[in-house]
Design a protein around this motif. Structure first.
Motif, PDB file in Angstrom:
ATOM      1  N   ILE A 178       0.839  -1.204   0.000  1.00  0.00           N
ATOM      2  CA  ILE A 178       0.000   0.000   0.000  1.00  0.00           C
ATOM      3  C   ILE A 178       0.866   1.243   0.000  1.00  0.00           C
ATOM      4  O   ILE A 178       0.582   2.221  -0.698  1.00  0.00           O
ATOM      5  CB  ILE A 178      -0.944  -0.022   1.213  1.00  0.00           C
ATOM      6  CG1 ILE A 178      -1.927  -1.178   1.085  1.00  0.00           C
ATOM      7  CG2 ILE A 178      -1.690   1.291   1.353  1.00  0.00           C
ATOM      8  CD1 ILE A 178      -2.758  -1.420   2.313  1.00  0.00           C
ATOM      9  N   LYS A 179       1.945   1.227   0.767  1.00  0.00           N
ATOM     10  CA  LYS A 179       2.831   2.390   0.843  1.00  0.00           C
ATOM     11  C   LYS A 179       3.569   2.619  -0.467  1.00  0.00           C
ATOM     12  O   LYS A 179       3.861   3.750  -0.825  1.00  0.00           O
ATOM     13  CB  LYS A 179       3.839   2.202   1.974  1.00  0.00           C
ATOM     14  CG  LYS A 179       3.199   2.231   3.338  1.00  0.00           C
ATOM     15  CD  LYS A 179       4.216   1.989   4.416  1.00  0.00           C
ATOM     16  CE  LYS A 179       3.553   1.976   5.774  1.00  0.00           C
ATOM     17  NZ  LYS A 179       4.511   1.679   6.848  1.00  0.00           N
ATOM     18  N   ILE A 180       3.875   1.552  -1.185  1.00  0.00           N
ATOM     19  CA  ILE A 180       4.555   1.700  -2.470  1.00  0.00           C
ATOM     20  C   ILE A 180       3.564   2.116  -3.548  1.00  0.00           C
ATOM     21  O   ILE A 180       3.874   2.961  -4.389  1.00  0.00           O
ATOM     22  CB  ILE A 180       5.264   0.391  -2.862  1.00  0.00           C
ATOM     23  CG1 ILE A 180       6.331   0.052  -1.830  1.00  0.00           C
ATOM     24  CG2 ILE A 180       5.898   0.512  -4.227  1.00  0.00           C
ATOM     25  CD1 ILE A 180       6.965  -1.284  -2.032  1.00  0.00           C
ATOM     26  N   ARG A 181       2.355   1.555  -3.515  1.00  0.00           N
ATOM     27  CA  ARG A 181       1.376   1.827  -4.567  1.00  0.00           C
ATOM     28  C   ARG A 181       0.913   3.277  -4.575  1.00  0.00           C
ATOM     29  O   ARG A 181       0.555   3.810  -5.616  1.00  0.00           O
ATOM     30  CB  ARG A 181       0.172   0.907  -4.422  1.00  0.00           C
ATOM     31  CG  ARG A 181       0.437  -0.458  -4.970  1.00  0.00           C
ATOM     32  CD  ARG A 181      -0.820  -1.293  -5.107  1.00  0.00           C
ATOM     33  NE  ARG A 181      -0.437  -2.641  -5.450  1.00  0.00           N
ATOM     34  CZ  ARG A 181      -0.564  -3.688  -4.641  1.00  0.00           C
ATOM     35  NH1 ARG A 181      -1.095  -3.547  -3.440  1.00  0.00           N
ATOM     36  NH2 ARG A 181      -0.172  -4.882  -5.027  1.00  0.00           N
ATOM     37  N   ARG A 182       0.909   3.950  -3.421  1.00  0.00           N
ATOM     38  CA  ARG A 182       0.472   5.338  -3.419  1.00  0.00           C
ATOM     39  C   ARG A 182       1.457   6.234  -4.173  1.00  0.00           C
ATOM     40  O   ARG A 182       1.078   7.292  -4.665  1.00  0.00           O
ATOM     41  CB  ARG A 182       0.245   5.846  -2.000  1.00  0.00           C
ATOM     42  CG  ARG A 182       1.452   5.917  -1.154  1.00  0.00           C
ATOM     43  CD  ARG A 182       1.081   6.352   0.242  1.00  0.00           C
ATOM     44  NE  ARG A 182       2.217   6.174   1.132  1.00  0.00           N
ATOM     45  CZ  ARG A 182       2.129   6.152   2.436  1.00  0.00           C
ATOM     46  NH1 ARG A 182       0.957   6.294   3.012  1.00  0.00           N
ATOM     47  NH2 ARG A 182       3.188   5.987   3.176  1.00  0.00           N
ATOM     48  N   ILE A 183       2.696   5.801  -4.311  1.00  0.00           N
ATOM     49  CA  ILE A 183       3.677   6.547  -5.105  1.00  0.00           C
ATOM     50  C   ILE A 183       3.626   6.091  -6.564  1.00  0.00           C
ATOM     51  O   ILE A 183       3.649   6.910  -7.484  1.00  0.00           O
ATOM     52  CB  ILE A 183       5.087   6.348  -4.527  1.00  0.00           C
ATOM     53  CG1 ILE A 183       5.116   6.803  -3.077  1.00  0.00           C
ATOM     54  CG2 ILE A 183       6.122   7.100  -5.341  1.00  0.00           C
ATOM     55  CD1 ILE A 183       6.308   6.330  -2.323  1.00  0.00           C
ATOM     56  N   ILE A 184       3.547   4.782  -6.760  1.00  0.00           N
ATOM     57  CA  ILE A 184       3.531   4.207  -8.112  1.00  0.00           C
ATOM     58  C   ILE A 184       2.330   4.709  -8.910  1.00  0.00           C
ATOM     59  O   ILE A 184       2.442   4.995 -10.103  1.00  0.00           O
ATOM     60  CB  ILE A 184       3.523   2.658  -8.019  1.00  0.00           C
ATOM     61  CG1 ILE A 184       4.839   2.138  -7.474  1.00  0.00           C
ATOM     62  CG2 ILE A 184       3.199   2.020  -9.346  1.00  0.00           C
ATOM     63  CD1 ILE A 184       5.979   2.211  -8.429  1.00  0.00           C
ATOM     64  N   ASP A 185       1.172   4.839  -8.250  1.00  0.00           N
ATOM     65  CA  ASP A 185      -0.022   5.293  -8.957  1.00  0.00           C
ATOM     66  C   ASP A 185       0.108   6.731  -9.445  1.00  0.00           C
ATOM     67  O   ASP A 185      -0.500   7.107 -10.443  1.00  0.00           O
ATOM     68  CB  ASP A 185      -1.253   5.174  -8.056  1.00  0.00           C
ATOM     69  CG  ASP A 185      -1.635   3.721  -7.803  1.00  0.00           C
ATOM     70  OD1 ASP A 185      -1.217   2.856  -8.592  1.00  0.00           O
ATOM     71  OD2 ASP A 185      -2.333   3.452  -6.811  1.00  0.00           O
ATOM     72  N   ARG A 186       0.891   7.543  -8.757  1.00  0.00           N
ATOM     73  CA  ARG A 186       1.084   8.928  -9.169  1.00  0.00           C
ATOM     74  C   ARG A 186       1.992   9.047 -10.391  1.00  0.00           C
ATOM     75  O   ARG A 186       1.821   9.954 -11.197  1.00  0.00           O
ATOM     76  CB  ARG A 186       1.698   9.741  -8.026  1.00  0.00           C
ATOM     77  CG  ARG A 186       0.793   9.982  -6.860  1.00  0.00           C
ATOM     78  CD  ARG A 186      -0.377  10.865  -7.235  1.00  0.00           C
ATOM     79  NE  ARG A 186       0.049  12.099  -7.855  1.00  0.00           N
ATOM     80  CZ  ARG A 186       0.091  13.274  -7.267  1.00  0.00           C
ATOM     81  NH1 ARG A 186      -0.304  13.385  -6.029  1.00  0.00           N
ATOM     82  NH2 ARG A 186       0.501  14.334  -7.914  1.00  0.00           N
ATOM     83  N   ILE A 187       2.979   8.149 -10.524  1.00  0.00           N
ATOM     84  CA  ILE A 187       3.954   8.301 -11.604  1.00  0.00           C
ATOM     85  C   ILE A 187       3.625   7.457 -12.833  1.00  0.00           C
ATOM     86  O   ILE A 187       4.246   7.636 -13.873  1.00  0.00           O
ATOM     87  CB  ILE A 187       5.377   7.959 -11.125  1.00  0.00           C
ATOM     88  CG1 ILE A 187       5.493   6.495 -10.731  1.00  0.00           C
ATOM     89  CG2 ILE A 187       5.793   8.860  -9.999  1.00  0.00           C
ATOM     90  CD1 ILE A 187       6.906   6.040 -10.513  1.00  0.00           C
ATOM     91  N   ARG A 188       2.647   6.573 -12.746  1.00  0.00           N
ATOM     92  CA  ARG A 188       2.312   5.714 -13.886  1.00  0.00           C
ATOM     93  C   ARG A 188       1.788   6.560 -15.039  1.00  0.00           C
ATOM     94  O   ARG A 188       0.875   7.354 -14.877  1.00  0.00           O
ATOM     95  CB  ARG A 188       1.270   4.687 -13.470  1.00  0.00           C
ATOM     96  CG  ARG A 188       1.005   3.638 -14.515  1.00  0.00           C
ATOM     97  CD  ARG A 188       0.004   2.612 -14.036  1.00  0.00           C
ATOM     98  NE  ARG A 188       0.565   1.798 -12.967  1.00  0.00           N
ATOM     99  CZ  ARG A 188       0.007   1.650 -11.761  1.00  0.00           C
ATOM    100  NH1 ARG A 188      -1.101   2.276 -11.460  1.00  0.00           N
ATOM    101  NH2 ARG A 188       0.570   0.871 -10.857  1.00  0.00           N
ATOM    102  N   GLY A 189       2.395   6.406 -16.217  1.00  0.00           N
ATOM    103  CA  GLY A 189       1.987   7.134 -17.407  1.00  0.00           C
ATOM    104  C   GLY A 189       2.651   8.486 -17.575  1.00  0.00           C
ATOM    105  O   GLY A 189       2.434   9.151 -18.580  1.00  0.00           O
TER     106      GLY A 189
END
Length: 125
Positions: free
Chosen positions: A23-34
Motif C-alpha cells: 500500500i505504501k509503495i502503490r500510493r507513489i507508483i499510482d502517481r507516476i504511472r503514465g
C-alpha cells in the motif's frame, strides 16, 4: 492462438526483496504511472515518504537501461508500466513460553518499472 502485439521498444528495472508494504509503495507508483521521464523523477522528490528515494532510483536505472541497451533518448521516455507484486517471505522465529517457537513472516515486495519511448511510432512514416 496468441495475438502478437506490435513491437514496443523499452527497458525495465526490477527492485526485489523490498521490505515495505504494498500500500505504501502503490500510493507513489499510482502517481507516476503514465508520466514522462522528467516528471516521474520530480514527483517523488516532493512526496514525504521514505520509499520515494527507492522508486526514483528504479526510474533512473530503467532510463539508463533504455539508453545503454536500446540507444533511446531519455527525454522521449515515459513510464508505460509500474507494478508492485508480492515476493518471498523472510521467515523468523520468536521465542514463546515453555520452549516453543512462534513463526514470524516478514513479507517482501517486487517492484517493476517499464519505460517506453514516445518516438517509436513517429519514425514509421
Amino acid at each position: 492462438m496468441r495475438n502478437k502485439k506490435k513491437s514496443e521498444v523499452g527497458a525495465q528495472a526490477l527492485g526485489k526483496n523490498i521490505r515495505v508494504s504494498a500500500i505504501k509503495i502503490r500510493r507513489i507508483i499510482d502517481r507516476i504511472r503514465g508520466c514522462p521521464y522528467g516528471e516521474a523523477l520530480v514527483l517523488p522528490e516532493f512526496m514525504p515518504y521514505k520509499t520515494c528515494y527507492l522508486i526514483s532510483q528504479l526510474i533512473l536505472s530503467a532510463a539508463a537501461n533504455a539508453n545503454t541497451n536500446f540507444g533511446l533518448n531519455k527525454s522521449d521516455l515515459f513510464i508505460s508500466e509500474a507494478r508492485v507484486e508480492n515476493s518471498a517471505y523472510l521467515k523468523r522465529f520468536r521465542p514463546r513460553a515453555q520452549g516453543r517457537g512462534y513463526p514470524i513472516r516478514k513479507p517482501t515486495r517486487k517492484i517493476t518499472i517499464k519505460l517506453n519511448s514516445n518516438s517509436v511510432g513517429k519514425t514509421e512514416k
